[in-house]
Design an enzyme around this catalytic site. Structure first.
Site, PDB file in Angstrom:
ATOM      1  N   ARG A 199       0.802  -1.226   0.000  1.00  0.00           N
ATOM      2  CA  ARG A 199       0.000   0.000   0.000  1.00  0.00           C
ATOM      3  C   ARG A 199       0.830   1.270   0.000  1.00  0.00           C
ATOM      4  NH1 ARG A 199      -3.223  -3.693   2.436  1.00  0.00           N
ATOM      5  NH2 ARG A 199      -1.200  -4.445   3.057  1.00  0.00           N
ATOM      6  N   THR A 200       1.773   1.343   0.940  1.00  0.00           N
ATOM      7  CA  THR A 200       2.482   2.612   1.136  1.00  0.00           C
ATOM      8  C   THR A 200       3.277   2.981  -0.118  1.00  0.00           C
ATOM      9  OG1 THR A 200       2.604   2.078   3.481  1.00  0.00           O
ATOM     10  CG2 THR A 200       3.993   3.877   2.704  1.00  0.00           C
ATOM     11  N   LYS A 236      23.338  -1.076   6.838  1.00  0.00           N
ATOM     12  CA  LYS A 236      23.285  -0.053   7.897  1.00  0.00           C
ATOM     13  C   LYS A 236      24.378   1.015   7.783  1.00  0.00           C
ATOM     14  CE  LYS A 236      22.245  -3.806  10.994  1.00  0.00           C
ATOM     15  NZ  LYS A 236      22.712  -4.449  12.183  1.00  0.00           N
ATOM     16  N   ARG A 294      11.589   4.165   3.471  1.00  0.00           N
ATOM     17  CA  ARG A 294      11.172   3.199   4.513  1.00  0.00           C
ATOM     18  C   ARG A 294      12.404   2.379   4.881  1.00  0.00           C
ATOM     19  NH1 ARG A 294       6.032  -0.811   4.643  1.00  0.00           N
ATOM     20  NH2 ARG A 294       5.106   1.143   5.322  1.00  0.00           N
ATOM     21  N   HIS A 337       5.476   6.414  11.502  1.00  0.00           N
ATOM     22  CA  HIS A 337       4.922   6.191  10.167  1.00  0.00           C
ATOM     23  C   HIS A 337       3.902   7.326   9.980  1.00  0.00           C
ATOM     24  CE1 HIS A 337       3.558   4.365   6.598  1.00  0.00           C
ATOM     25  NE2 HIS A 337       3.202   3.176   7.009  1.00  0.00           N
TER      26      HIS A 337
END
Ligand code: NCD
Length: 319
Positions: free
Chosen positions: A58-59, A86, A108, A136
């Site tokens: 979705r996002t 990282k 994200r 979020h």
């Protein structure tokens, strides 16, 4: 204009007036999205890069659609979680992308704080599409717009957030937003899934659904975030569904007109009964998806206005 943020990294720095401005503008974009010609030019000439270091349906889709509908050039970078190393790797990636002159960077990342760190290294507007269990913000804003439209207001409502609160960035951003807008927040879930010190956030905590749902206007369900659990937080999914899964019997404790929400992805039969999720008289889950596109359009539009104003001011000062 109330909105004076350079980035959208979380709900925490936003004022109630800024939240209201995003929602008001998003309301206009809902109308545009329902019309035949779905284009506006708020982001014309700008470049938007989506970097998802964690999976998303979705996002990511709604950020892409939002950018395209507003006329931006949208690039989706395929970032596999396995390639995330990282620290330096993230900064190196950011600097590489920054050299391509993006205007909006949507990120994200599985680590809390990673998106904030990245925002310090680039000179464009950064939007947090979810960082670890931290924030979020666009999810909380789309949830707020859904509630405002379904209930006619966004203050003095009694809202239950249920399930895996401890691992959920959705819960955290929602608690911050709903608290700023002066709602009563109830958190319901097993004590093992409640973050330590949560009552300092001005919420009421329950471990019993019947008690916690009593008289609420909104029931927000959350997925068990197993990818963030390292060990036994629940006895079994069956047992969890029995105690905390939303079914008709438990929902009967809420107000008769209470709405049911879920950010997706849903696990039917674990945190929610499939029939409730599909009940168009109670569930606003599909509305949440629709509001998601409009809220992301509004957020990027407002950030782009700020970006243009700052660039204009710098160009003026140098002339
Ligand atoms: C949420 C997320 O990724 O934080 N999903 C979403 O963005 N719609 C919630 C979840 O993964 O459970």
């Amino acid at each position: 204009m109330q909105f004076s943020q350079t980035h959208l990294l979380g709900i925490e720095p936003l004022s109630p007036a800024e939240i209201t401005e995003v929602l008001d503008l998003a309301g206009q974009y809902v109308d545009l999205n329902r019309s035949e010609h779905k284009h506006a030019d708020a982001l014309a000439g700008l470049t938007q890069i989506n970097m998802f270091f964690e999976s998303s349906t979705r996002t990511q889709a709604s950020f892409e659609l939002a950018g395209k509908r507003l006329g931006a050039d949208v690039l989706n970078m395929a970032m596999q979680a396995s390639s995330v190393k990282k620290g330096e790797t993230l900064i190196d990636t950011a600097l590489t992308l920054n050299a391509m002159h993006p205007d909006l960077l949507v990120v994200r990342h599985p680590q809390s704080g990673a998106v904030d760190l990245l925002a310090q290294k680039v000179n464009c507007a950064v939007l947090n599409a979810g960082d670890g269990r931290h924030e979020h913000p666009t999810q909380a804003l789309l949830d707020a717009l859904t509630i405002r439209r379904a209930r006619g207001r966004l203050h003095r409502l009694s809202i239950a957030i249920c399930g895996d609160i401890a691992h959920s960035r959705v819960a955290r951003s929602n608690i911050l937003l709903l608290h700023k807008m002066e709602n009563r927040i109830r958190l319901i879930g097993p004590p093992t899934l409640m973050p330590a010190g949560i009552s300092d956030f001005g919420v009421e905590v329950f471990d019993d659904m019947a008690e916690g749902l009593k008289g609420v206007d909104v029931v927000m369900m959350l997925r068990l975030q197993k990818e963030r659990m390292d060990g036994g937080f629940i006895p079994s999914e069956r047992e969890y569904y029995f105690r905390y899964g939303l079914d008709a019997e438990k929902l009967a404790h809420a107000r008769p007109d209470a709405i049911v929400m879920h950010p997706g992805p849903m696990n039917r039969g674990v945190e929610i009964d499939g029939e409730i999720a599909d009940d168009i008289n109670r569930s606003v889950i599909q509305d949440q998806v629709e509001m998601g596109v409009a809220v992301r359009m509004a957020a990027m539009d407002l950030l782009a206005r700020g970006l243009r104003a700052r660039r204009h001011a710098t160009a003026g000062a140098m002339a």
